[in-house]
Design a protein around this motif. Structure first.
Motif, short mmCIF file in Angstrom:
data_model
loop_
_atom_site.label_atom_id
_atom_site.label_comp_id
_atom_site.label_asym_id
_atom_site.label_seq_id
_atom_site.Cartn_x
_atom_site.Cartn_y
_atom_site.Cartn_z
N THR A 161 0.86 -1.20 0.00
CA THR A 161 0.00 0.00 0.00
C THR A 161 0.88 1.23 0.00
O THR A 161 2.09 1.15 0.21
CB THR A 161 -0.90 0.12 1.24
OG1 THR A 161 -0.13 0.64 2.33
CG2 THR A 161 -1.55 -1.18 1.62
N MET A 162 0.20 2.36 -0.15
CA MET A 162 0.93 3.62 -0.07
C MET A 162 0.11 4.49 0.88
O MET A 162 -1.04 4.82 0.62
CB MET A 162 1.02 4.08 -1.51
CG MET A 162 0.79 5.40 -1.91
SD MET A 162 1.27 5.33 -3.68
CE MET A 162 0.61 6.87 -4.17
N ALA A 163 0.69 4.78 2.05
CA ALA A 163 -0.07 5.43 3.13
C ALA A 163 0.45 6.85 3.36
O ALA A 163 1.36 7.08 4.16
CB ALA A 163 0.02 4.60 4.40
N LEU A 164 -0.17 7.77 2.63
CA LEU A 164 0.24 9.18 2.72
C LEU A 164 -0.81 10.01 3.45
O LEU A 164 -0.52 10.76 4.37
CB LEU A 164 0.40 9.78 1.32
CG LEU A 164 1.50 9.32 0.39
CD1 LEU A 164 1.28 7.92 -0.11
CD2 LEU A 164 1.60 10.25 -0.79
N THR A 165 -2.07 9.86 2.99
CA THR A 165 -3.13 10.79 3.37
C THR A 165 -3.53 10.64 4.85
O THR A 165 -3.61 9.52 5.36
CB THR A 165 -4.37 10.53 2.48
OG1 THR A 165 -3.96 10.56 1.12
CG2 THR A 165 -5.46 11.56 2.71
N ALA A 169 -4.84 16.08 6.24
CA ALA A 169 -3.79 16.39 5.26
C ALA A 169 -3.88 15.48 4.05
O ALA A 169 -3.44 14.33 4.09
CB ALA A 169 -2.41 16.25 5.91
N GLY A 170 -4.50 16.00 2.96
CA GLY A 170 -4.61 15.24 1.73
C GLY A 170 -3.70 15.84 0.67
O GLY A 170 -2.59 15.38 0.44
N SER A 171 -4.18 16.95 0.07
CA SER A 171 -3.33 17.61 -0.94
C SER A 171 -2.06 18.17 -0.31
O SER A 171 -1.02 18.22 -0.94
CB SER A 171 -4.11 18.76 -1.59
OG SER A 171 -5.27 18.28 -2.21
N THR A 263 -10.44 -2.32 -1.03
CA THR A 263 -10.75 -1.81 0.31
C THR A 263 -10.14 -0.43 0.49
O THR A 263 -9.00 -0.18 0.13
CB THR A 263 -10.19 -2.74 1.42
OG1 THR A 263 -8.79 -2.89 1.23
CG2 THR A 263 -10.88 -4.08 1.43
N SER A 264 -10.95 0.45 1.05
CA SER A 264 -10.48 1.81 1.34
C SER A 264 -10.52 1.91 2.86
O SER A 264 -11.57 1.77 3.47
CB SER A 264 -11.45 2.79 0.69
OG SER A 264 -10.87 4.04 0.57
N THR A 265 -9.34 2.13 3.45
CA THR A 265 -9.27 1.93 4.90
C THR A 265 -8.84 3.17 5.67
O THR A 265 -8.07 3.99 5.17
CB THR A 265 -8.26 0.80 5.22
OG1 THR A 265 -6.98 1.18 4.70
CG2 THR A 265 -8.69 -0.51 4.60
C1 LIG Z 1 -10.93 5.95 -3.39
C2 LIG Z 1 -9.72 6.65 -2.89
C3 LIG Z 1 -8.53 5.97 -2.81
C4 LIG Z 1 -7.41 6.60 -2.26
N1 LIG Z 1 -6.26 5.87 -2.08
C5 LIG Z 1 -5.25 6.43 -1.36
C6 LIG Z 1 -4.12 5.65 -0.98
O1 LIG Z 1 -4.02 4.47 -1.31
N2 LIG Z 1 -3.16 6.23 -0.24
C7 LIG Z 1 -3.23 7.53 0.15
O2 LIG Z 1 -2.32 7.99 0.81
N3 LIG Z 1 -4.28 8.30 -0.21
C8 LIG Z 1 -5.30 7.78 -0.94
N4 LIG Z 1 -6.37 8.53 -1.29
C9 LIG Z 1 -6.44 9.92 -0.87
C10 LIG Z 1 -6.29 10.88 -2.03
O3 LIG Z 1 -4.98 10.89 -2.49
C11 LIG Z 1 -6.78 12.25 -1.53
O4 LIG Z 1 -8.19 12.16 -1.40
C12 LIG Z 1 -6.39 13.38 -2.45
O5 LIG Z 1 -5.01 13.58 -2.42
C13 LIG Z 1 -7.09 14.69 -2.07
O6 LIG Z 1 -6.96 14.96 -0.72
P1 LIG Z 1 -8.25 15.28 0.15
O7 LIG Z 1 -9.26 14.24 -0.07
O8 LIG Z 1 -7.81 15.53 1.54
O9 LIG Z 1 -8.83 16.60 -0.47
P2 LIG Z 1 -8.35 18.09 -0.14
O10 LIG Z 1 -6.86 18.14 -0.12
O11 LIG Z 1 -9.08 18.57 1.05
O12 LIG Z 1 -8.85 18.88 -1.43
C14 LIG Z 1 -10.22 19.23 -1.62
C15 LIG Z 1 -10.32 20.15 -2.83
O13 LIG Z 1 -9.55 21.33 -2.62
C16 LIG Z 1 -8.60 21.51 -3.65
N5 LIG Z 1 -7.36 22.04 -3.10
C17 LIG Z 1 -6.68 21.58 -2.03
N6 LIG Z 1 -5.57 22.31 -1.86
C18 LIG Z 1 -5.52 23.24 -2.83
C19 LIG Z 1 -4.62 24.27 -3.20
N7 LIG Z 1 -3.48 24.48 -2.53
N8 LIG Z 1 -4.92 25.04 -4.26
C20 LIG Z 1 -6.03 24.82 -4.98
N9 LIG Z 1 -6.93 23.86 -4.68
C21 LIG Z 1 -6.68 23.07 -3.62
C22 LIG Z 1 -8.38 20.12 -4.25
O14 LIG Z 1 -7.94 20.20 -5.60
C23 LIG Z 1 -9.77 19.51 -4.11
O15 LIG Z 1 -10.57 19.87 -5.20
C24 LIG Z 1 -7.49 7.95 -1.87
C25 LIG Z 1 -8.69 8.64 -2.02
C26 LIG Z 1 -9.79 8.01 -2.51
C27 LIG Z 1 -11.08 8.77 -2.62
#
Ligand SMILES: Cc1cc2nc3c(=O)[nH]c(=O)nc-3n(C[C@H](O)[C@H](O)[C@H](O)COP(=O)(O)OP(=O)(O)OC[C@H]3O[C@@H](n4cnc5c(N)ncnc54)[C@H](O)[C@@H]3O)c2cc1C
Length: 607
Positions: A161-165, A169-171, A263-265
């Motif tokens: 797996t790859m566990a970043l999010t 903290a997503g983006s 699976t999304s965990t």
């Molecule tokens: C089905 C699924 C599988 C996934 N699998 C993995 C996985 O295996 N491992 C893992 O680590 N992660 C996983 N993810 C997480 C995924 O990488 C994140 O959902 C994604 O990076 C976005 O982060 P967030 O959901 O927190 O959205 P947010 O970061 O909250 O973003 C929400 C919105 O705001 C915008 N936004 C955010 N910051 C900025 C900015 N600075 N400027 C302009 N716009 C911005 C985004 O573009 C987006 O439209 C998965 C997600 C899903 C739904």
């Protein structure tokens, strides 16, 4: 081979008539391969995908994995398919022979994996993650870690797996909070919560190897303080058996729009203060290592988006040929109804899909072939330039394909009319599955910021220059053709390329003068323009190859055969892309040229 997952003729065309992938066999790494062995690998993938992946795609969507508080259960077909893929060697497909790999080029692997995703994106997800994690371990981990984890992962006994999010903290990975504390024994204690981790728990494999981003206590703030850890579900003893459960808890499964079978965990690491993690590479270099995996994963995500789009296109094409409805405006009301493929508006939707998915497929193969060049060219200067070009193109590949893949699926639903909106037909699932792709692996908004805020300016914009040089070579080839539509398209492409170069210069000036935030506010427009120009270029390449194919067929009686129709279809799709899609960049160019600040100036309170 069935043509319901991908079009076999198109694959052969793109690999051998457009890209000349057969020439790869002249490189030392692929010397033991031939076009026949490449095709044999593709046929094997297509067969396994057809027999073992496609049949449970809908079942897995409706019977998604469940967690009873103790363990996760998944329908048995998933493990059978995963094991078959692994046993056929595809997890290790790109790896060295010494690692029991097949040393296949990335372009061939991209097509093979494309078949699995087209057939069943959820089941394929487990093997993609494992293959990408194993690749990262192979490149950056210590010999000790490799000795313990690499072989079982490549064999499919352990998954990855790859566990970043994290929940907050997503983006913005700079803000992750998961911590790592060094111990006297040499390993680290990991503590923190991760969310959305795909493949994060299940019973299909003996062990699950998480690649976790965390900050070592006392690390510098921001991305510079992020390190990468290998954190197994079961820690290993010296014999390599998985004896002991690591301190990782599954706190819940997440229920999604699509991709329901992966699976999304939500995972909690170190609730009891005893989660063992092992540092990969050097401290604080974690994001750099992870980006190596993510950049490849981004091309993979793009391919996923395209092949799901491709499958929807093929399905809606068959449907349109079968479904009879209505007549032409000039037909007698008593004449029999005609297949809907004969209505120009349905052809519009089919041509749009064809232009997106076959154009995007070409874009993904370009990305994969650049990776092959980086991995196997002898000339260091060439390798460096190719890397710079791929760095520029990676956000474009990810973003364009994941935007237009779901758009293609949306049109497939429309062609099926009311049936398209029902669960009795597969196209609604294709759209739901594909809708993930603009979101994960860096949202498309983030990709646009990466392109305009960073990638275009790296190495004094050499990437853009290299791209321009390649495009101009094909423009010249096309202009040398008499009596061909290609020379007209080449003129349009030349003008569009000049527009990109001009607006890039202007935006560079703005970034320096009127402020970064204001200029980046319209990054999506810039991405759209660059994406359309790149895909138009690749359509021109396909058109040139189609012209060459037609010329080979000559004027003989064979001219009305399948090949002739295939090439004519390529030329018509090129025409569609230039007239209906490339032309749309002008609206975006106007917004950028006028420095439109509508979105930037909008206030929160005004909504
Ligand atoms: C089905 C699924 C599988 C996934 N699998 C993995 C996985 O295996 N491992 C893992 O680590 N992660 C996983 N993810 C997480 C995924 O990488 C994140 O959902 C994604 O990076 C976005 O982060 P967030 O959901 O927190 O959205 P947010 O970061 O909250 O973003 C929400 C919105 O705001 C915008 N936004 C955010 N910051 C900025 C900015 N600075 N400027 C302009 N716009 C911005 C985004 O573009 C987006 O439209 C998965 C997600 C899903 C739904």
């Amino acid at each position: 081979m069935s043509n319901t997952l991908l079009n076999t003729r198109d694959i052969q065309f793109q690999l051998y008539e457009v890209l000349d992938s057969a020439a790869l066999t002249q490189r030392a790494r692929f010397a033991e391969h031939s076009q026949e062995t490449f095709n044999a690998a593709i046929d094997t993938a297509a067969q396994i995908a057809t027999d073992l992946f496609a049949p449970h795609n809908a079942k897995l969507d409706s019977q998604e994995p469940e967690f009873d508080g103790k363990k996760v259960s998944i329908i048995p077909e998933v493990k059978i398919a995963f094991d078959a893929l692994a046993q056929a060697g595809f997890i290790a497909g790109r790896q060295d022979y010494e690692l029991d790999g097949m040393q296949l080029p990335e372009v061939i692997m991209a097509v093979c994996m494309g078949y699995f995703t087209s057939a069943n994106p959820s089941t394929s997800g487990y093997s993609f993650l494992t293959s990408a994690a194993a690749n990262l371990i192979n490149i950056f981990a210590s010999e000790t870690l490799k000795a313990q984890f690499l072989a079982p992962m490549l064999q499919g006994r352990f998954s990855g797996t790859m566990a970043l999010t994290e929940p907050h903290a997503g983006s913005s990975l700079a803000d992750i909070r998961t911590s790592a504390k060094r111990t006297e024994q040499g390993h680290y204690l990991i503590k923190g919560d991760k969310i959305f981790i795909s493949g994060g728990d299940h019973e299909m494999t003996e062990n699950i190897v998480h690649l976790v981003l965390a900050k070592i206590e006392g690390a510098p703030p921001g991305v510079k303080g992020i390190s990468l850890f290998l954190v197994p579900k079961f820690t290993l003893d010296d014999a390599g058996k998985p004896p002991q459960r690591n301190d990782i808890a599954l706190t819940g499964l997440i229920h999604k729009l699509g991709y329901r079978g992966t699976t999304s965990t939500a995972l909690s690491f170190g609730e009891n203060g005893a989660c063992e993690g092992y540092l990969i590479g050097e401290e604080h270099q974690g994001l750099r290592y992870m980006f190596q995996m993510m950049n490849e994963a981004r091309v993979g995500v793009a391919m996923g988006a395209m092949v799901i789009g491709y499958r929807g296109y093929l399905y809606s094409l068959e449907y349109a040929r079968d479904r009879v409805q209505g007549r032409h405006a000039t037909d007698s009301p008593t004449s029999p109804p005609i297949p809907i493929v004969q209505h120009a508006d349905v052809r519009r939707m089919l041509l749009a899909q064809k232009s997106y998915v076959e154009g995007g497929f070409s874009l993904c193969l370009l990305g994969a072939s650049l990776l092959d060049d980086i991995n196997t060219l002898d000339d260091a200067g060439q390798v460096e330039k190719t890397q710079i070009l791929l760095d520029l193109l990676t956000p474009v590949i990810k973003s364009w394909c994941s935007e237009f893949g779901p758009k293609a699926n949306d049109l497939a639903i429309q062609i099926l009319g009311g049936s398209g909106y029902t669960r009795e037909y597969p196209v609604e699932q294709f759209w739901r599955d594909n809708r993930l792709n603009p979101i994960h692996e860096g949202t498309n908004g983030i990709q646009a910021l990466d392109l305009l805020g960073r990638k275009v300016w790296q190495h004094k914009s050499l990437g853009l220059q290299l791209l321009g040089q390649r495009i101009n070579l094909d423009i010249q080839r096309a202009q040398a053709l008499d009596d061909s539509r290609c020379s007209e398209w080449a003129k349009d492409l030349g003008k569009a390329l000049l527009s990109v170069q001009k607006i890039t210069l202007q935006l560079g000036g703005d970034l320096a003068q009127s402020g970064v935030d204001k200029t980046l506010a319209n990054a999506a427009c810039y991405m759209n323009i660059v994406g359309k120009v790149v895909v138009a270029w690749l359509w021109l390449q396909q058109a040139l190859a189609a012209e060459a194919g037609l010329a080979k067929l000559g004027t003989s009686a064979t001219k009305n055969n399948d090949d002739s129709h295939f090439y004519q279809g390529k030329l018509q799709a090129t025409q569609y892309f230039f007239k209906w899609e490339l032309s749309s960049i002008h609206q975006n160019l106007t917004l950028l040229t006028e420095r439109d600040d509508t979105c930037f100036a909008m206030q929160n309170e005004w909504f």
